[in-house]
Design an enzyme around this catalytic site. Sequence first.
Site, short mmCIF file in Angstrom:
data_model
loop_
_atom_site.label_atom_id
_atom_site.label_comp_id
_atom_site.label_asym_id
_atom_site.label_seq_id
_atom_site.Cartn_x
_atom_site.Cartn_y
_atom_site.Cartn_z
N GLU A 1 -6.99 6.48 -0.77
CA GLU A 1 -6.73 5.33 0.08
C GLU A 1 -7.34 4.08 -0.52
O GLU A 1 -6.73 3.00 -0.48
CB GLU A 1 -7.27 5.57 1.49
CG GLU A 1 -6.50 6.64 2.22
CD GLU A 1 -5.01 6.33 2.31
OE1 GLU A 1 -4.67 5.22 2.75
OE2 GLU A 1 -4.21 7.17 1.90
N HIS B 1 1.77 4.50 -2.87
CA HIS B 1 1.88 5.95 -2.69
C HIS B 1 3.19 6.44 -3.29
O HIS B 1 3.23 7.49 -3.92
CB HIS B 1 1.83 6.32 -1.21
CG HIS B 1 0.46 6.24 -0.61
ND1 HIS B 1 -0.66 6.72 -1.24
CD2 HIS B 1 0.04 5.74 0.57
CE1 HIS B 1 -1.71 6.51 -0.48
NE2 HIS B 1 -1.32 5.91 0.62
N HIS C 1 0.84 -1.19 0.00
CA HIS C 1 0.00 0.00 0.00
C HIS C 1 0.87 1.25 0.00
O HIS C 1 0.65 2.20 -0.76
CB HIS C 1 -0.91 -0.05 1.24
CG HIS C 1 -1.72 1.18 1.48
ND1 HIS C 1 -3.10 1.20 1.44
CD2 HIS C 1 -1.37 2.45 1.79
CE1 HIS C 1 -3.55 2.41 1.71
NE2 HIS C 1 -2.53 3.19 1.93
N GLU C 2 1.89 1.24 0.85
CA GLU C 2 2.77 2.41 0.90
C GLU C 2 3.55 2.58 -0.38
O GLU C 2 3.78 3.70 -0.85
CB GLU C 2 3.73 2.30 2.09
CG GLU C 2 3.07 2.29 3.44
CD GLU C 2 2.08 3.43 3.61
OE1 GLU C 2 2.29 4.51 3.03
OE2 GLU C 2 1.06 3.23 4.31
#
Lengths: 646, 198
Positions: free
Chosen positions: A267, A174, A170-171
Amino acid sequence: MALPQLQADFFARQDRARRSTSFLLVYFVLAVTLIVVALNLVAIPFSIFFGADGFLIHFGVTLITLAVILGGCMYKLNELSGGGTALAEMIRARPVQANTTDERERMLRNVVEEMAIAAGITPPRVYVMPGEKGINAFAAGRTVNDAVVCVTSGSLDRLNRDELQGIIAHEFSHILNGDMSMNLKLVGMLHGILLIGLLGMGIMKLNYAGDADAGLGYSDFDSSGNDDKAWAVIIFLFLGGMVVTIIGYVGLFFARLIQAAVCRQREYLADASAVQFTRNPHGIGGALKKLGSGSRGSRLNAYYAEQLAHMFFASNRGDGIDWNSTHPEVPDRIRAVEPDWDGKFPRMDGPTTLAKFSGSQAASSYQPLRDRRPEAVVKTVGAMTPGHVQWASDFLSDVPQTILHAARDAFSARGLIFALLLSEDSTVRQKQLDTISQTLNHGAVDETLNLIGPVTDFGVAGRRVLCDLAIPALRELSDPQKENFLQTCRVLIEADGRVTIFEFMLHEMITAQLQANPRPQTVQYVSLKPVMPDVQVVLSALASTDGKSPQASAQAFRAGVARLQTDASLWQLQTVDLRSLRTSLERLARCSPGVKRRVVDACAYCVAADGLVQVEESELLRVVTSLLACPLPPLLAEHEPLRTAV
Amino acid sequence: MVKVCIVVLLVAAIVLIGWPIAIYNKLVTLRNRFKNAYGQIDVQLKRRYDLIPNLVEVAKAYMGHERQTLEAVIAARNVAASANTAAAAQPADANAIRAVAGAESQLTGALGRLFAVVESYPNLKANEQMTQLSEEISSTENRVAFARQAYNDSVLQYNTARQVFPNVLLANTFGFTEAPLFNIDANAPEREAVKVKF
């Protein structure tokens, strides 16, 4: 709701992120105006009380507010110009050493390494927020080469490897989305708005996270700070406790509004990317479920949680059912990745035991990216697939332990780099070893000698990955040590009187990562025209790799130029030396994402013009993408084995 | 006129408030950096402490009579290990660092004496395990020196920042003390004469 897909390519996403920054500015100006108006309204009773000079009071209030907000913003933006590392230091996170002996930290580093290799970037620095029992994480940085990943100590304690991998994926989304630099700017803006409120929230939080080793815990206030901050008390007594509280809420309100605008949809997208990269919905699903159960959830103690709320994996405010909540609701997020979830949270467990890596779901059914068509290259940039992750995991388990241990310790990581730079020619090699022994010490020579054997198994592409693995440990060197190391590398490279493309690539990678004070890379060029000479240099370098006949070079050059859709007569194949190549790449690094896409595209076509991709060409392409901060995952093809030996 | 005064006062106020905050933050950041750098020393020292008991076990099998030398090594190792644990918890504490440095000097001295004695046991010297262990210990000592160098570089950076002009006025008020460099005295005075056996 259906999982959103990562639509546009890397460059489009970066462009979009840049444009978001502009609209953030609008929000910010609006917020500041409204705060000033609100404060003036509050000041009206005071101005009436003081009679004639009411105007002066309003003027004073406006001026003070603007000064504090803008001053706070500028100070924080300046502090954060150091990128992800500056942010991590600001929140007093603890760096996780490359040679950590703690099992869980080791696991975390392994997960990050694997994912970084799959994405084609150098493993980002890893930090831990100590004393935070909630499950949360964030990624920060200005470019992909400058990224930092940080998790709470609670995440380390409570998540298993798959779930940790889900959060890291997930990071990484980003990082690959270009969200990071906008996030940093937002932190700067919010600092100003929150500053008055922060100052006013009392002496407890005025102490900027105090000392982790004071024994009271990371986020407990340092009671001895009271004496030093006595002057602050006097000032705020003067301003009036009531006024400050109001200011605090006004600022907070607008800050959360801005954060919510930026954060929510993103998100869902990041969760979807996590599933996309790992092909394992239960990783991130499991993490979200553990987050949802348990008393701490994703809450954070520390004072900075408010300013950074938009950067975190999950909301830092317990059950934020507010309409301006920064993150979507946890149950919604779980359902988005696991549509057939039964709605029940697992009973909260204590710390998980470190089970063996359970392996992701579709390990055997990935499709390796065999696509080496030039049009695929631009699409591959910043786009990991589960195939890449699986490949990275396999590669890492193949690397002999000697090399892995060496790569993870600053002292021996140098030996690994030296071993990669040693010549085949024995006279030159002896000269190089003597250099190492003179500029460093004999221990370094021993480390190098140990690694020469294991390293020969690796082909050029594999060696590049080994270099990537060594860089995190090398970042832990002190500045003088880095200087010494870089100098030694330079001498080693020049020992045989010529610089190969591989040596150039290695040198650029290491220098870029170990630079003491990297300059912030602001975008300077938004169209192709001002950088045409630089693009010409790059295309010429790619077209003229060793062994190409002049006609083949000319053809490759023309193929690259054709993609740029400009007047072909303006371009001319030229001879290029490595120094001018580096200068040109540095200039191109400051282009907008749109221009970078065109450049990378042209380079891919240039390289593919003759139907073969030579090793040298693929290395050069990698130098180009690396210096332009465009992450290129490993090009998986049978013809490019990373290990020649079995 | 009054407005000008207000603006001047405002600017002065902001500078007087903002500057100390900036100095404080900078010193805290540099202090945390050197504290984190101790972690490198910690890892390498622990490696050393783990190797020493093995070394002593191997040596004991051959040189059982040299109990005093062996026990001195173990004792010095234990003292150093606990000093290290204390320092790792509080790297900003000058006394803790001095304690580790002192304990490490003693340990190096004791190890030196052990290796001197090993010289007179050719069988032990030739033992494969022994050579491997002594090589690893020597490699670890290189790594410790390296980690110390990095740590000292960060400490120097912090100490300099602390002593530079505007910062020096506030450093003590804010509680930033001078940080100690980690220096091991290689020529530690011997505690007792080496007993030579014939």
